[in-house]
Scaffold this motif. Sequence first.
Motif, PDB file in Angstrom:
ATOM      1  N   LEU A 168      35.919  52.339  43.894  1.00  0.00           N
ATOM      2  CA  LEU A 168      37.590  51.669  43.591  1.00  0.00           C
ATOM      3  C   LEU A 168      38.713  51.725  43.494  1.00  0.00           C
ATOM      4  N   VAL A 169      38.932  53.246  43.248  1.00  0.00           N
ATOM      5  CA  VAL A 169      40.973  53.318  42.865  1.00  0.00           C
ATOM      6  C   VAL A 169      41.141  54.107  43.916  1.00  0.00           C
ATOM      7  N   ARG A 170      39.848  54.255  45.487  1.00  0.00           N
ATOM      8  CA  ARG A 170      40.597  55.036  46.280  1.00  0.00           C
ATOM      9  C   ARG A 170      41.430  53.967  46.766  1.00  0.00           C
ATOM     10  N   GLY A 171      43.038  54.425  46.929  1.00  0.00           N
ATOM     11  CA  GLY A 171      43.689  53.431  47.913  1.00  0.00           C
ATOM     12  C   GLY A 171      44.744  52.505  46.825  1.00  0.00           C
ATOM     13  N   ARG A 172      44.281  52.938  45.706  1.00  0.00           N
ATOM     14  CA  ARG A 172      45.239  52.633  44.458  1.00  0.00           C
ATOM     15  C   ARG A 172      45.392  53.140  43.168  1.00  0.00           C
ATOM     16  N   SER A 173      46.672  52.884  42.562  1.00  0.00           N
ATOM     17  CA  SER A 173      47.312  53.231  41.521  1.00  0.00           C
ATOM     18  C   SER A 173      46.703  53.483  40.770  1.00  0.00           C
ATOM     19  N   ILE A 174      46.199  55.255  40.478  1.00  0.00           N
ATOM     20  CA  ILE A 174      45.343  54.880  38.981  1.00  0.00           C
ATOM     21  C   ILE A 174      45.974  54.336  37.357  1.00  0.00           C
ATOM     22  N   GLU A 175      47.173  54.152  37.185  1.00  0.00           N
ATOM     23  CA  GLU A 175      47.544  53.379  36.254  1.00  0.00           C
ATOM     24  C   GLU A 175      47.105  51.851  36.277  1.00  0.00           C
ATOM     25  N   VAL A 178      43.801  51.493  34.933  1.00  0.00           N
ATOM     26  CA  VAL A 178      42.783  51.848  34.424  1.00  0.00           C
ATOM     27  C   VAL A 178      43.862  50.848  33.374  1.00  0.00           C
ATOM     28  N   ALA A 179      45.191  49.715  33.799  1.00  0.00           N
ATOM     29  CA  ALA A 179      45.364  48.133  33.120  1.00  0.00           C
ATOM     30  C   ALA A 179      44.319  47.446  33.094  1.00  0.00           C
ATOM     31  N   ALA A 180      43.800  47.224  34.564  1.00  0.00           N
ATOM     32  CA  ALA A 180      42.873  46.412  34.341  1.00  0.00           C
ATOM     33  C   ALA A 180      41.412  46.103  34.105  1.00  0.00           C
ATOM     34  N   CYS A 181      41.085  48.089  33.502  1.00  0.00           N
ATOM     35  CA  CYS A 181      39.879  47.976  32.866  1.00  0.00           C
ATOM     36  C   CYS A 181      40.029  47.504  31.557  1.00  0.00           C
ATOM     37  N   LEU A 182      41.581  48.065  30.603  1.00  0.00           N
ATOM     38  CA  LEU A 182      41.592  47.622  29.674  1.00  0.00           C
ATOM     39  C   LEU A 182      41.787  45.988  29.441  1.00  0.00           C
ATOM     40  N   TYR A 183      42.476  45.867  30.403  1.00  0.00           N
ATOM     41  CA  TYR A 183      42.314  44.387  30.403  1.00  0.00           C
ATOM     42  C   TYR A 183      40.715  43.609  30.079  1.00  0.00           C
ATOM     43  N   ALA A 184      40.015  43.962  30.896  1.00  0.00           N
ATOM     44  CA  ALA A 184      38.701  43.495  30.600  1.00  0.00           C
ATOM     45  C   ALA A 184      38.581  43.830  29.626  1.00  0.00           C
ATOM     46  N   ARG A 203      52.940  50.881  33.341  1.00  0.00           N
ATOM     47  CA  ARG A 203      54.309  50.585  35.050  1.00  0.00           C
ATOM     48  C   ARG A 203      53.496  49.369  35.901  1.00  0.00           C
ATOM     49  N   VAL A 204      52.344  48.338  35.946  1.00  0.00           N
ATOM     50  CA  VAL A 204      52.075  47.758  36.886  1.00  0.00           C
ATOM     51  C   VAL A 204      52.410  46.678  36.733  1.00  0.00           C
ATOM     52  N   ASN A 205      53.233  46.093  37.767  1.00  0.00           N
ATOM     53  CA  ASN A 205      52.899  44.210  38.059  1.00  0.00           C
ATOM     54  C   ASN A 205      52.226  43.777  37.789  1.00  0.00           C
ATOM     55  N   GLY A 210      46.719  42.042  37.925  1.00  0.00           N
ATOM     56  CA  GLY A 210      45.416  40.765  38.286  1.00  0.00           C
ATOM     57  C   GLY A 210      44.668  40.882  39.700  1.00  0.00           C
ATOM     58  N   GLN A 211      44.534  41.368  40.767  1.00  0.00           N
ATOM     59  CA  GLN A 211      44.083  41.890  42.174  1.00  0.00           C
ATOM     60  C   GLN A 211      42.952  42.634  41.494  1.00  0.00           C
ATOM     61  N   CYS A 212      43.507  43.739  40.750  1.00  0.00           N
ATOM     62  CA  CYS A 212      42.320  44.699  40.271  1.00  0.00           C
ATOM     63  C   CYS A 212      41.690  44.570  39.530  1.00  0.00           C
ATOM     64  N   TYR A 213      41.670  43.448  38.185  1.00  0.00           N
ATOM     65  CA  TYR A 213      41.148  42.562  37.545  1.00  0.00           C
ATOM     66  C   TYR A 213      40.037  42.342  38.346  1.00  0.00           C
ATOM     67  N   ARG A 214      40.283  41.061  39.157  1.00  0.00           N
ATOM     68  CA  ARG A 214      39.546  40.684  40.062  1.00  0.00           C
ATOM     69  C   ARG A 214      38.452  41.491  40.367  1.00  0.00           C
ATOM     70  N   LEU A 215      38.717  42.320  41.596  1.00  0.00           N
ATOM     71  CA  LEU A 215      38.293  43.410  42.160  1.00  0.00           C
ATOM     72  C   LEU A 215      37.302  44.083  41.070  1.00  0.00           C
ATOM     73  N   LEU A 216      37.639  44.214  39.949  1.00  0.00           N
ATOM     74  CA  LEU A 216      36.724  44.854  38.771  1.00  0.00           C
ATOM     75  C   LEU A 216      35.890  43.587  38.923  1.00  0.00           C
TER      76      LEU A 216
END
Length: 322
Positions: A168-175, A178-184, A203-205, A210-216
Amino acid sequence: MENSRGAISGNGKSTRSDGESHACPECGAGSVVEDIARGESVCGGCGLVLSDHRIDTGAEWRAFSSEEGDARSRVGAPMRYTIHDKGLSTVIDWRDRDISGRKLTPSRRSEIYRLRKWQIRSRVHSSMDRNLAQAMSELERLSSQLGLPKPIRELAALLYRKSIVKKLVRGRSIEAMVAACLYAACRIRIKPRPLDEVADASRVNKKKLGQCYRLLLRSLNLRIPLSSPVHYISRFASELRLSSPVQLRTVEILNQSRAIGLTIGRDPLGLAAAAIYIASIMLDDRRTQREIAEVARVTEVTVRNRYKEIVAKLKIDTLNSV
DNA sequence: AAGACGAAAGTGGTTGA
DNA sequence: TCAACAACTTTCGTCTT
């Protein structure tokens, strides 16, 4: 002859169910059983093997008395997900001596030298581990800034590992990931933090997060409890230095509002803020809309709108109800 | 003067064709 | 893919304490 509680029977390995009971993603119902001896997690309902490389944390020896059981223990640090190799790495010693202290033969020495070199290369230099190492330091930074406890960090780290495996991290920023995982992780542990708060700390808007979180959620089939306004109360209350009667009244108001369907489709943050506002007026421990709106990260207008709805529907007379 | 109120326009996400 | 929509925000003028 002592056969006390500490002794382990049979071969010292048994099937036991883990403290945390989780449902099987396949059949939904049956509780998952951890079979320690086989290193598997098996669903009690449908028999699906969920994970087949658990690490056996039990003893590999037999104990015949409780003293013996206490005296012998496994060594080493506990397994940690926040360390990029889970803290379970094997390290080849730098000394050119064998276990009994004898010098190695020259051919053995060069063999060990090669092994050592490749171990170091493979350990930190594989792309996944490099990614993890960077992600874990970001995770550490973020969670300490947000003041999150270790269990939540570990859960977030576990989620991140899973997301790497699923690519899932491919093509997305690590930050962002990570933030999405923490939020989850916060939400899973029912210690929700507003999305804004997590976004600010990283440093993520908010949108990316939100997009990363939903993907997760979609990719890992996470079942996350709905965040209820009640979960925010204790944190907001402490920031606003509210007395405990006000907190209790706030929770009452929220429960009543939910009972008559006022909470559906509404931002839990706004509801929490409005309930606090009402309770603070009722118990004469007032906070301004502005103060409350600020800690809840909503606008005064939203506080007002929720407040008006609740007061109207619950028929609360805020003026003379002390 | 601070706080509360309310109207109006703008924003980003969801839903359904 | 796009328009309609609900919830929320921003902004600003007015009223109340």
